[in-house]
Design an enzyme around this catalytic site. Structure first.
Site, PDB file in Angstrom:
ATOM      1  N   GLU A  51      -5.630  -8.215  -1.427  1.00 35.07           N
ATOM      2  CA  GLU A  51      -6.330  -8.049  -0.149  1.00 35.07           C
ATOM      3  C   GLU A  51      -7.767  -7.683  -0.448  1.00 35.07           C
ATOM      4  O   GLU A  51      -8.031  -6.847  -1.318  1.00 35.07           O
ATOM      5  CB  GLU A  51      -5.735  -6.924   0.703  1.00 35.07           C
ATOM      6  N   GLU A 103       0.824  -1.218   0.000  1.00 35.97           N
ATOM      7  CA  GLU A 103       0.000   0.000   0.000  1.00 35.97           C
ATOM      8  C   GLU A 103       0.858   1.267   0.000  1.00 35.97           C
ATOM      9  O   GLU A 103       0.705   2.147   0.848  1.00 35.97           O
ATOM     10  CB  GLU A 103      -0.943  -0.006   1.206  1.00 35.97           C
TER      11      GLU A 103
HETATM   12  C1  BG6 Z   1      -4.654  -3.048   4.519  1.00 37.95           C
HETATM   13  C2  BG6 Z   1      -3.329  -3.479   5.058  1.00 37.95           C
HETATM   14  O1  BG6 Z   1      -4.760  -1.678   4.711  1.00 37.95           O
HETATM   15  O2  BG6 Z   1      -5.812  -3.444   5.106  1.00 37.95           O
HETATM   16  C3  BG6 Z   1      -3.393  -4.566   6.102  1.00 37.95           C
HETATM   17  O3  BG6 Z   1      -2.412  -3.821   4.055  1.00 37.95           O
HETATM   18  C4  BG6 Z   1      -4.612  -4.354   6.954  1.00 37.95           C
HETATM   19  O4  BG6 Z   1      -2.189  -4.569   6.813  1.00 37.95           O
HETATM   20  C5  BG6 Z   1      -5.848  -4.461   6.074  1.00 37.95           C
HETATM   21  O5  BG6 Z   1      -4.694  -5.202   8.046  1.00 37.95           O
HETATM   22  C6  BG6 Z   1      -7.159  -4.348   6.804  1.00 37.95           C
HETATM   23  O6  BG6 Z   1      -7.182  -3.230   7.621  1.00 37.95           O
HETATM   24  P1  BG6 Z   1      -7.511  -3.345   9.142  1.00 37.95           P
HETATM   25  O7  BG6 Z   1      -7.299  -2.009   9.690  1.00 37.95           O
HETATM   26  O8  BG6 Z   1      -8.912  -3.788   9.236  1.00 37.95           O
HETATM   27  O9  BG6 Z   1      -6.576  -4.345   9.712  1.00 37.95           O
END
Ligand code: BG6
Length: 482
Positions: free
Chosen positions: A381, A178
Site C-alpha cells: 500500500e 496492518e
Molecule cells: C491503510 C489501510 O491504513 O491505509 C487501508 O490498510 C486504508 O484500508 C489505507 O484505506 C488508506 O487510509 P485511508 O484512511 O485514507 O483510507
C-alpha cells in the site's frame, strides 16, 4: 527493459479491500462485519461506530464502489494497465457469515473463485489478504472477538476453507492487514473486532479502550497467524504467506538524546514489535519493559512459543504513506493527520488530510526493514488520498498523484540499489474506494475514478484518470519510464 533496476519479475499492481470497495454488504449470504457498523464521516468529522444499525444513516461499506458486481470490468481495466498482481481481501463474512459456523458459505467461496479466475485470465497473480478490517461482527457479539482465544479456531477454519478451495490458483497470502494498528486504540475495532459497548454508538477513535485487551488480542492473532502459515504450507507447499504492517518511518524531532530515545521506543513498539514476532518467531525483549510500565499482562499458553517459532512468515509486506517525528516534550503540538501520533516534520509538506509526504522515508524504511529481517519485501500500500476534479469533458488531471507515486517509485529503486530485495508494489486504492479512516468517498487514491459521491449521488461509472496511462507506461518499462 534489459537494464531495469527492479527485478524482471517485479510484481506491479494495485490493492483494495473488500469492505471498502465491494458493497453488497448483505448479498449472497454475507454476514455483518465490523466495518459494516461504521458510519460515513470526513476529515474533521469522525465516523461513528453503531452496534445497532440505524435506519437512516449512511454506511459506506453497504455500497463501496460496487466492486462485488463490477469486478470483471475493474480487473479488465487493471489488466489494461498491465498489472502483474492484484491485492484484494476476502470478506471473512462472505465465507463464514457469523464467524462460528462449521460449514462455509458456498456462494461466498464461489464469488472469490470467480475473482481469482478473472485475474488468472489476464495473467494477474492474486495476492489475498485474509483479514482486512473485516472481522465478523457475530464474533464481536459472541466473545468480543480477538480478546478470546477461541477466535484462533474460527480463523483457522476460515483459512482452511479458502486455502483448500483455491489451491493451485493462488500463491501469495497475507494474514492480517496492518496487524500493528492494534498497538493503538485505532486498531481495536477495525483490526481486532473488539467493542466494549454493544449498546451505544461511539465516535470512531473514542470507543472505550483497554490496552490489555488489545495486546492479549494481538497474542491470539500472532498464534493464529503462525498456525495459518503452517497450515498453508501443509495444504500447498507453493503457498507463500506474508505479514502486513503499517509502517510509519519515525525520526527524532531533534538530536536531543531524549527525543532520540523516545523515537527508539516508539519505533520499536509501533513499527517492529509485531513483525519481530511474525518474522523472527518470538517476542522481543524490549516489550517486557513496555508491558510492565503500561500494566499489560499477556497470557500465553504452553506451546505458544513453539507455535510462534515454527510459523514465521515467508515474506514481509507493509503499507507506507508518511513519516512522523517523535519528541519527549509532552507539550509539543501533535500533527493533525497523524492518526498514530507524532509531531510534524518541518521539512515536509502534507496531503489535504494532513499526512506528511516523505518519499525518501520509503527508501529509509525499506533499508531498515531489510537490515532487520533479510526477507523479500513488498510495498502493498502506498498512494496519495486527494480531492480529484472531474472536468466536464470527463478527464481527471491528477498530476499531483503522478508526482507522489513517481517520487516513491524513484526511492524504491534507490533502496534496491542499496541492496534491498523488493518483490513488488501495489499502490493503494488502484480504483477509487471508501476511505478507511474517515469513511468518505472524496478521499480518492485511484488510477480509475468512480462516479460516486458522499451525498449519495453518482452512477458508479468508471473513468480513467491521467495517472492511468502514466502507470501503464511505468509498468511496461518496469519502472524505468517515470
Ligand atoms: C491503510 C489501510 O491504513 O491505509 C487501508 O490498510 C486504508 O484500508 C489505507 O484505506 C488508506 O487510509 P485511508 O484512511 O485514507 O483510507
Amino acid at each position: 527493459m534489459a537494464d531495469s533496476v527492479l527485478r524482471k519479475d517485479f510484481l506491479w499492481g494495485g490493492a483494495t479491500a473488500a469492505n471498502q470497495c465491494e458493497g453488497a454488504w448483505d448479498v449472497d449470504g454475507k454476514g455483518i462485519s465490523v466495518s459494516d457498523i461504521c458510519t460515513g464521516g470526513r476529515f474533521g468529522a469522525s465516523k461513528r461506530i453503531t452496534p445497532v444499525l440505524e435506519p437512516d444513516t449512511f454506511y459506506p461499506s453497504r455500497e463501496g464502489v460496487r466492486h462485488y458486481e463490477k469486478f470483471r470490468e475493474d480487473i479488465k481495466l487493471f489488466a489494461e494497465m498491465g498489472f502483474k498482481v492484484y491485492r484484494f481481501s476476502i470478506a471473512w463474512t462472505r465465507i463464514f457469515p457469523n464467524g462460528d459456523e462449521t460449514e462455509p458459505n458456498e456462494k461466498g467461496l464461489k464469488h472469490y473463485e470467480e475473482v481469482i479466475d478473472e485475474c488468472l485470465k489476464y495473467g494477474i497473480e492474486p495476492l489475498i489478504t485474509l483479514s482486512h478490517y473485516e472481522v465478523p461482527f457475530g464474533l464481536t457479539k459472541k466473545c468480543n472477538s480477538w480478546v478470546s482465544r477461541e477466535m484462533i479456531d474460527y480463523f483457522l477454519r476460515y483459512c482452511r476453507a479458502v486455502f483448500t478451495r483455491y489451491k493451485g490458483k493462488v500463491k501469495y497470502w497475507l494474514t492480517f492487514n496492518e496487524i500493528n494498528s492494534s498497538v493503538e486504540p485505532m486498531g481495536a475495532l477495525l483490526n481486532q473486532g473488539i467493542l466494549n459497548d454493544l449498546e451505544n454508538p461511539t465516535v470512531f477513535m473514542e470507543q472505550p479502550d483497554y490496552p490489555n485487551q488489545r495486546f492479549q488480542g494481538l497474542h491470539h492473532m500472532f498464534v493464529a497467524s503462525a498456525l495459518a502459515v503452517k497450515m498453508a504450507h501443509e495444504i500447498d507447499p507453493n503457498y507463500q504467506i506474508g505479514n502486513m504492517m503499517i509502517y510509519m518511518a519515525c525520526y527524532p524531532f531533534t538530536c536531543n538524546p531524549d527525543d532520540v530515545l523516545k523515537n527508539q521506543e516508539r519505533n520499536r513498539v509501533m513499527n517492529y514489535f509485531c513483525s519481530d514476532v511474525q518474522c523472527r518467531g518470538a517476542y522481543p525483549s524490549y516489550m517486557n519493559r513496555y508491558f510492565k510500565e503500561n500494566n499489560i499482562t499477556v497470557k500465553m499458553e504452553e506451546g505458544d512459543e513453539k507455535i510462534l517459532k515454527e510459523g514465521t512468515v515467508d515474506f514481509y509486506t507493509f503499507s507506507y504513506y508518511m513519516s512522523v517525528c517523535q519528541t519527549a516534550d509532552p507539550n509539543a503540538k501533535r500533527g493533525e493527520g497523524n492518526i498514530l501520533g507524532g509531531v510534524n516534520n518541518p521539512y515536509l509538506k502534507a496531503s489535504d488530510w494532513g499526512w506528511q509526504i516523505d518519499p525518501k522515508g520509503l527508501r529509509y524504511s525499506l533499508n531498515e526493514i531489510y537490515d532487520r529481517y533479510q526477507l523479500p519485501l513488498m510495498v502493498v500500500e502506498n498512494g496519495l488520498g486527494a480531492y480529484d476534479e472531474l472536468k466536464e469533458d470527463g478527464t481527471i488531471e491528477d498530476d499531483y498523484r503522478i508526482d507522489y507515486l513517481r517520487q516513491h517509485i524513484e526511492q524504491m529503486k534507490e533502496a534496491v540499489k542499496d541492496g534491498v530485495d523488493l518483490m513488488g508494489y501495489t499502490p493503494w486504492g488502484c480504483i477509487d474506494l471508501v476511505s478507511a479512516s474517515t469513511g468518505e468517498y472524496e478521499k480518492r487514491y485511484g488510477f480509475i475514478y468512480v462516479r460516486r459521491y458522499d451525498d449519495g449521488t453518482g452512477d458508479f461509472a468508471r473513468l480513467k484518470k491521467k495517472s492511468f496511462d502514466w502507470y501503464k507506461k511505468v509498468i511496461a518499462s518496469n519502472g524505468e519510464e517515470l
